[in-house]
Design an enzyme around this catalytic site. Structure first.
Site, mmCIF file in Angstrom:
data_model
loop_
_atom_site.group_PDB
_atom_site.id
_atom_site.type_symbol
_atom_site.label_atom_id
_atom_site.label_comp_id
_atom_site.label_asym_id
_atom_site.label_seq_id
_atom_site.Cartn_x
_atom_site.Cartn_y
_atom_site.Cartn_z
ATOM 1 N N HIS A 208 0.803 -1.228 0.000
ATOM 2 C CA HIS A 208 0.000 0.000 0.000
ATOM 3 C C HIS A 208 0.831 1.272 0.000
ATOM 4 O O HIS A 208 0.286 2.374 0.011
ATOM 5 C CB HIS A 208 -0.963 0.028 1.199
ATOM 6 C CG HIS A 208 -0.282 0.248 2.519
ATOM 7 N ND1 HIS A 208 0.309 -0.771 3.224
ATOM 8 C CD2 HIS A 208 -0.087 1.363 3.255
ATOM 9 C CE1 HIS A 208 0.832 -0.289 4.337
ATOM 10 N NE2 HIS A 208 0.619 1.004 4.379
HETATM 11 C C1 UD1 Z 1 -2.347 5.550 5.672
HETATM 12 C C2 UD1 Z 1 -1.064 6.143 6.235
HETATM 13 C C3 UD1 Z 1 0.071 5.136 6.123
HETATM 14 C C4 UD1 Z 1 -0.314 3.812 6.746
HETATM 15 C C5 UD1 Z 1 -1.630 3.326 6.180
HETATM 16 C C6 UD1 Z 1 -2.069 2.107 6.935
HETATM 17 C C7 UD1 Z 1 -0.680 8.568 6.035
HETATM 18 C C8 UD1 Z 1 0.027 9.612 5.267
HETATM 19 N N1 UD1 Z 1 -0.662 7.340 5.497
HETATM 20 O O1 UD1 Z 1 -2.094 5.312 4.292
HETATM 21 O O2 UD1 Z 1 1.208 5.633 6.789
HETATM 22 O O3 UD1 Z 1 0.699 2.885 6.499
HETATM 23 O O4 UD1 Z 1 -2.632 4.341 6.336
HETATM 24 O O5 UD1 Z 1 -3.006 1.366 6.236
HETATM 25 O O6 UD1 Z 1 -1.237 8.828 7.055
HETATM 26 N N2 UD1 Z 1 -9.473 4.543 1.540
HETATM 27 C C9 UD1 Z 1 -10.695 3.919 1.508
HETATM 28 N N3 UD1 Z 1 -11.258 3.557 2.682
HETATM 29 C C10 UD1 Z 1 -10.680 3.781 3.885
HETATM 30 C C11 UD1 Z 1 -9.449 4.438 3.899
HETATM 31 C C12 UD1 Z 1 -8.850 4.815 2.725
HETATM 32 O O7 UD1 Z 1 -11.261 3.684 0.443
HETATM 33 O O8 UD1 Z 1 -11.252 3.420 4.923
HETATM 34 C C13 UD1 Z 1 -8.831 4.898 0.245
HETATM 35 C C14 UD1 Z 1 -9.169 6.300 -0.242
HETATM 36 O O9 UD1 Z 1 -9.263 6.272 -1.618
HETATM 37 C C15 UD1 Z 1 -7.927 7.090 0.158
HETATM 38 C C16 UD1 Z 1 -6.806 6.061 0.056
HETATM 39 O O10 UD1 Z 1 -7.411 4.832 0.423
HETATM 40 O O11 UD1 Z 1 -7.717 8.193 -0.654
HETATM 41 C C17 UD1 Z 1 -5.646 6.352 0.945
HETATM 42 O O12 UD1 Z 1 -6.039 6.521 2.308
HETATM 43 P P1 UD1 Z 1 -5.131 7.413 3.307
HETATM 44 O O13 UD1 Z 1 -5.608 7.285 4.707
HETATM 45 O O14 UD1 Z 1 -4.961 8.787 2.773
HETATM 46 O O15 UD1 Z 1 -3.717 6.755 3.177
HETATM 47 P P2 UD1 Z 1 -3.306 5.231 3.269
HETATM 48 O O16 UD1 Z 1 -2.690 4.826 1.983
HETATM 49 O O17 UD1 Z 1 -4.415 4.424 3.815
HETATM 50 N N1 UDP Z 2 -3.613 -6.096 8.841
HETATM 51 C C1 UDP Z 2 -4.878 -6.655 8.999
HETATM 52 N N2 UDP Z 2 -5.589 -7.017 7.887
HETATM 53 C C2 UDP Z 2 -5.110 -6.867 6.627
HETATM 54 C C3 UDP Z 2 -3.804 -6.294 6.468
HETATM 55 C C4 UDP Z 2 -3.098 -5.908 7.608
HETATM 56 O O1 UDP Z 2 -5.338 -6.828 10.137
HETATM 57 O O2 UDP Z 2 -5.810 -7.213 5.662
HETATM 58 C C5 UDP Z 2 -2.863 -5.653 10.051
HETATM 59 C C6 UDP Z 2 -1.475 -6.226 10.208
HETATM 60 O O3 UDP Z 2 -1.490 -7.459 10.915
HETATM 61 C C7 UDP Z 2 -0.767 -5.155 11.003
HETATM 62 C C8 UDP Z 2 -1.421 -3.872 10.525
HETATM 63 O O4 UDP Z 2 -2.645 -4.255 9.902
HETATM 64 O O5 UDP Z 2 -1.053 -5.307 12.397
HETATM 65 C C9 UDP Z 2 -0.533 -3.160 9.546
HETATM 66 O O6 UDP Z 2 -1.218 -2.096 8.974
HETATM 67 P P1 UDP Z 2 -0.816 -1.455 7.588
HETATM 68 O O7 UDP Z 2 0.041 -2.386 6.823
HETATM 69 O O8 UDP Z 2 -2.075 -0.975 6.982
HETATM 70 O O9 UDP Z 2 -0.009 -0.149 8.038
HETATM 71 P P2 UDP Z 2 1.529 0.145 8.363
HETATM 72 O O10 UDP Z 2 1.950 -0.762 9.458
HETATM 73 O O11 UDP Z 2 2.291 -0.027 7.095
HETATM 74 O O12 UDP Z 2 1.522 1.579 8.759
#
Ligand code: UD1
Ligand code: UDP
Length: 368
Positions: A208
């Protein structure tokens, strides 16, 4: 001053917004429940049930006291909306302290608002550095750590990073890895999860990071390599919503017998899947740590990591930016030639208890 038989002035306020935050919040919230008045503010950065609500249920957390429902947007829009919502709430609630987690936009926004309102701010998972300022998370970490009053670190390298940045040692506490508290608590429950629908042997994939998925040329190259690698080992790929949108744009429809694309799964199921998998291929931060604890091979599709302990003593290997580099590592793993790793210091399930002790010792209390 100890907090035993004492009451904090206002509540302790936890600010969370994204999936990995909920996993870090759970152990501390539950640990503090009997002694501290607490409130949870959910910023609404993640909002899909599968990215948010499911985690509160599985981890035994109550519904958040407040939800700012900020949703998605550009970094500036999202951060600004969170800040505006938090400023209003913090003034209303008057927290004794604010606790922030990890490195997401919600973390940065909360530390900025708390520090401008002179509210003590504690950062859980402080001090991690990838030294890569093209990552939005690195900017969030740098600013949050400069602004926070108490820096709670998961590994000794984090203490060194903070000291190097001029942060005074008396604000830094090496408490261990809070994600491992959750993992440790939930592991026995994964025995009840039925994974009968998955192949007997598979690679678990998550991606992601914007640097891997946002640019279609890069994502298309990664997808092609996953298709080739899946001839060696089937893949199960719970797809993050950011990545889903990017894969849909590419029109990626692999043979589902070789690559099973599924929606994100809840925490228990995901841990059960990590345990059952032969190898994890990821760019996640938290999953690099969980695989180290589970002693599961982890190939991280990134050129750097803010969690070097996972490569130095754990089971993680940095693959770099080029997905072609996965193959030799995968072959080694399938041949049984891969490091077993060790569990890092203080990744022992007691991090929340150590943080509680620090909170008790802080002057957040007034006698009952
Ligand atoms: C965010 C964090 C990242 C973290 C990740 C965990 C920042 C800058 N990024 O990234 O550090 O590793 O979360 O998963 O804070 N979206 C949905 N539904 C949701 C959430 C998001 O559809 O519930 C989609 C939207 O299109 C959105 C995109 O995902 O624009 C990105 O979501 P966003 O929270 O901005 O960043 P992440 O890539 O999720
Ligand atoms: N995770 C989960 N379901 C999924 C993918 C990840 O429960 O389908 C959990 C995973 O075990 C870990 C956390 O989400 O505890 C990691 O989150 P993510 O990779 O979104 O964020 P990051 O750690 O990169 O910020």
């Amino acid at each position: 001053m100890m907090c035993h038989n004492a009451r904090v002035k206002g509540p302790l306020v936890h600010v969370v917004g994204a999936r990995p935050n909920f996993i870090k919040l759970a152990p501390l919230y539950l640990q503090l429940r009997d002694e501290f008045e607490q409130q949870i503010i959910h910023t609404g950065q993640h909002y899909d049930r599968r990215m948010s609500g499911d985690f509160f249920d599985v981890l035994g957390l109550p519904e958040p006291d407040h939800n700012l429902a900020v949703g998605s947007g550009s970094h500036a829009e999202q951060t600004a909306r969170i800040m505006m919502g938090l400023e209003k709430l913090f003034i209303e609630i008057s927290p004794a302290a604010v606790i922030v987690y990890g490195d997401v936009n919600s973390t940065l926004a909360a530390s900025l608002v708390a520090s401008k309102l002179l509210i003590p701010c504690l950062h859980v998972e402080a001090g991690l550095r990838s030294n890569d300022r093209t990552m939005p998370e690195e900017l969030n970490r740098l600013v949050t750590d400069q602004l926070s009053d108490v820096l709670l670190t998961p590994s000794r390298d984090a203490n060194e990073n903070l000291l190097r940045e001029g942060i005074s040692g008396d604000r830094i506490f090496f408490v261990g890895n809070i994600m491992i508290d959750t993992l440790n608590r939930m592991l026995p429950l994964t025995e009840t999860i039925d994974l009968g629908d998955l192949p007997d042997s598979f690679a678990l994939v998550t991606l992601h990071r914007p640097s891997n998925v946002d640019e279609s040329g890069k994502l298309s190259r990664i997808s092609e390599h996953l298709v080739q690698l899946s001839e060696l080992l089937p893949m199960v790929f719970p797809v993050h919503p950011r990545t889903r949108a990017c894969l849909d744009k590419l029109g990626f429809r692999p043979d589902s017998k070789r690559i099973k694309l599924i929606d994100p799964v809840d925490y228990l199921r995901f841990i059960a899947m990590q345990k059952k998998s032969r190898v994890v291929i990821t760019d996640s931060g938290g999953i690099q740590e969980e695989t180290t604890y589970l002693r599961k091979p982890c190939l991280t599709l990134r050129p750097n990591t803010e969690r070097p302990v996972t490569t130095e003593i754990g089971t993680n290997t940095l693959i770099g930016d080029d997905p072609a580099a996965i193959l030799p590592h995968l072959e080694n793993i399938l041949a049984g030639n891969y490091k077993l790793g060790q569990v890092p210091e203080l990744w022992d399930g007691d991090t929340a208890a150590r943080i509680k002790k620090i909170l008790q010792d802080m002057s957040l209390c007034e006698p009952k």
